[in-house]
Scaffold this motif. Sequence first.
Motif, PDB file in Angstrom:
ATOM      1  N   PRO A 251       0.749  -1.115  -0.025  1.00 37.57           N
ATOM      2  CA  PRO A 251       0.105  -0.116  -0.122  1.00 37.57           C
ATOM      3  C   PRO A 251       0.782   1.131  -0.173  1.00 37.57           C
ATOM      4  CG  PRO A 251      -0.720  -1.373   1.976  1.00 37.57           C
ATOM      5  CD  PRO A 251       0.720  -1.860   1.217  1.00 37.57           C
TER       6      PRO A 251
ATOM      7  N   ASP B 231      -1.053   8.344   1.850  1.00 38.24           N
ATOM      8  CA  ASP B 231      -1.449   9.848   1.104  1.00 38.24           C
ATOM      9  C   ASP B 231      -0.228  10.750   0.835  1.00 38.24           C
ATOM     10  OD1 ASP B 231      -4.144   9.065   1.069  1.00 38.24           O
ATOM     11  OD2 ASP B 231      -4.628   9.982   2.911  1.00 38.24           O
TER      12      ASP B 231
ATOM     13  N   TYR C 299       1.628   9.512  -2.148  1.00 45.08           N
ATOM     14  CA  TYR C 299       0.933  10.083  -3.548  1.00 45.08           C
ATOM     15  C   TYR C 299       1.024  11.625  -3.600  1.00 45.08           C
ATOM     16  CZ  TYR C 299      -1.577   5.610  -4.154  1.00 45.08           C
ATOM     17  OH  TYR C 299      -1.852   4.505  -4.172  1.00 45.08           O
TER      18      TYR C 299
ATOM     19  N   SER D 299      -4.991  -3.412  -5.300  1.00 40.50           N
ATOM     20  CA  SER D 299      -5.624  -2.782  -6.319  1.00 40.50           C
ATOM     21  C   SER D 299      -5.557  -1.382  -6.695  1.00 40.50           C
ATOM     22  CB  SER D 299      -7.129  -3.239  -6.276  1.00 40.50           C
ATOM     23  OG  SER D 299      -8.054  -2.816  -5.405  1.00 40.50           O
ATOM     24  N   GLU D 300      -5.708  -0.495  -5.813  1.00 41.18           N
ATOM     25  CA  GLU D 300      -5.447   0.785  -5.847  1.00 41.18           C
ATOM     26  C   GLU D 300      -3.966   1.232  -6.169  1.00 41.18           C
ATOM     27  OE1 GLU D 300      -4.875   0.355  -1.648  1.00 41.18           O
ATOM     28  OE2 GLU D 300      -6.470  -0.446  -2.687  1.00 41.18           O
TER      29      GLU D 300
ATOM     30  N   ARG E 217      -2.080  -0.900  -7.901  1.00 39.76           N
ATOM     31  CA  ARG E 217      -1.966  -1.497  -9.338  1.00 39.76           C
ATOM     32  C   ARG E 217      -2.620  -0.363 -10.262  1.00 39.76           C
ATOM     33  NH1 ARG E 217      -3.852  -6.148  -7.161  1.00 39.76           N
ATOM     34  NH2 ARG E 217      -5.731  -6.090  -8.117  1.00 39.76           N
ATOM     35  N   GLU E 218      -3.690   0.125  -9.853  1.00 35.58           N
ATOM     36  CA  GLU E 218      -4.567   1.091 -10.818  1.00 35.58           C
ATOM     37  C   GLU E 218      -3.628   2.332 -10.956  1.00 35.58           C
ATOM     38  OE1 GLU E 218      -6.587   2.835 -13.529  1.00 35.58           O
ATOM     39  OE2 GLU E 218      -6.663   0.838 -12.764  1.00 35.58           O
ATOM     40  N   PHE E 219      -2.814   2.987  -9.753  1.00 35.10           N
ATOM     41  CA  PHE E 219      -2.122   4.162  -9.843  1.00 35.10           C
ATOM     42  C   PHE E 219      -1.011   3.591 -10.876  1.00 35.10           C
ATOM     43  CE2 PHE E 219       2.027   5.766  -8.057  1.00 35.10           C
ATOM     44  CZ  PHE E 219       1.828   7.047  -8.347  1.00 35.10           C
TER      45      PHE E 219
END
Length: 173
Positions: free
Chosen positions: A85, A88, A91, A117-118, A120-122
């Motif tokens: 993970p 914030d 990011y 999943s978040e 991987r999407e990033f």
Amino acid sequence: MSTESLDDEICYGRDHRSVRIFVSSKMDGSLDEERQRAAAVIERRPTHTAWWWERDAPIGVLHSVKECAQFAGTSDGLLLIVAGPLSDVIYQEYQAAKEAQAERYILIRGDFDELPSEVREFIRRERGSVVTRNFKNANELESLLHDALNMTAVRAMREVQLMRRRETRQRHV
């Protein structure tokens, strides 16, 4: 920050002898070896300096997320080491470097499909503008980072040469 003031900051406000690469990753201890090895690879190049929290954050009161993002956004590059993970803060650091058009390197420890999943999407979104690499261990990370920094330096010199050639051709037209 205006474009002109950012241009001035990049050309005149930064160290003229080295580029700064911001090292970003989770800070839960799971990537300590990778962070240390990455900083060492960066600093083996006489023209590069790593900025990493463990050494460079000011001692005293814990500093704000804004400060981390500001250091990332005023660096010449950002290395993001991924192994799970992302917070914030990470990011925000990445976004600040991206908005400043800094070089960005994403190195992923382990299997991409095992990331949340978040994350991987990033990474999928960023692959539109950044080449990523997977690594299995700290030695592989060192090799990938060394190659990436070398290729960036070579490409930067060639891009400046091409820019000069275009300017010369335009003056002669």
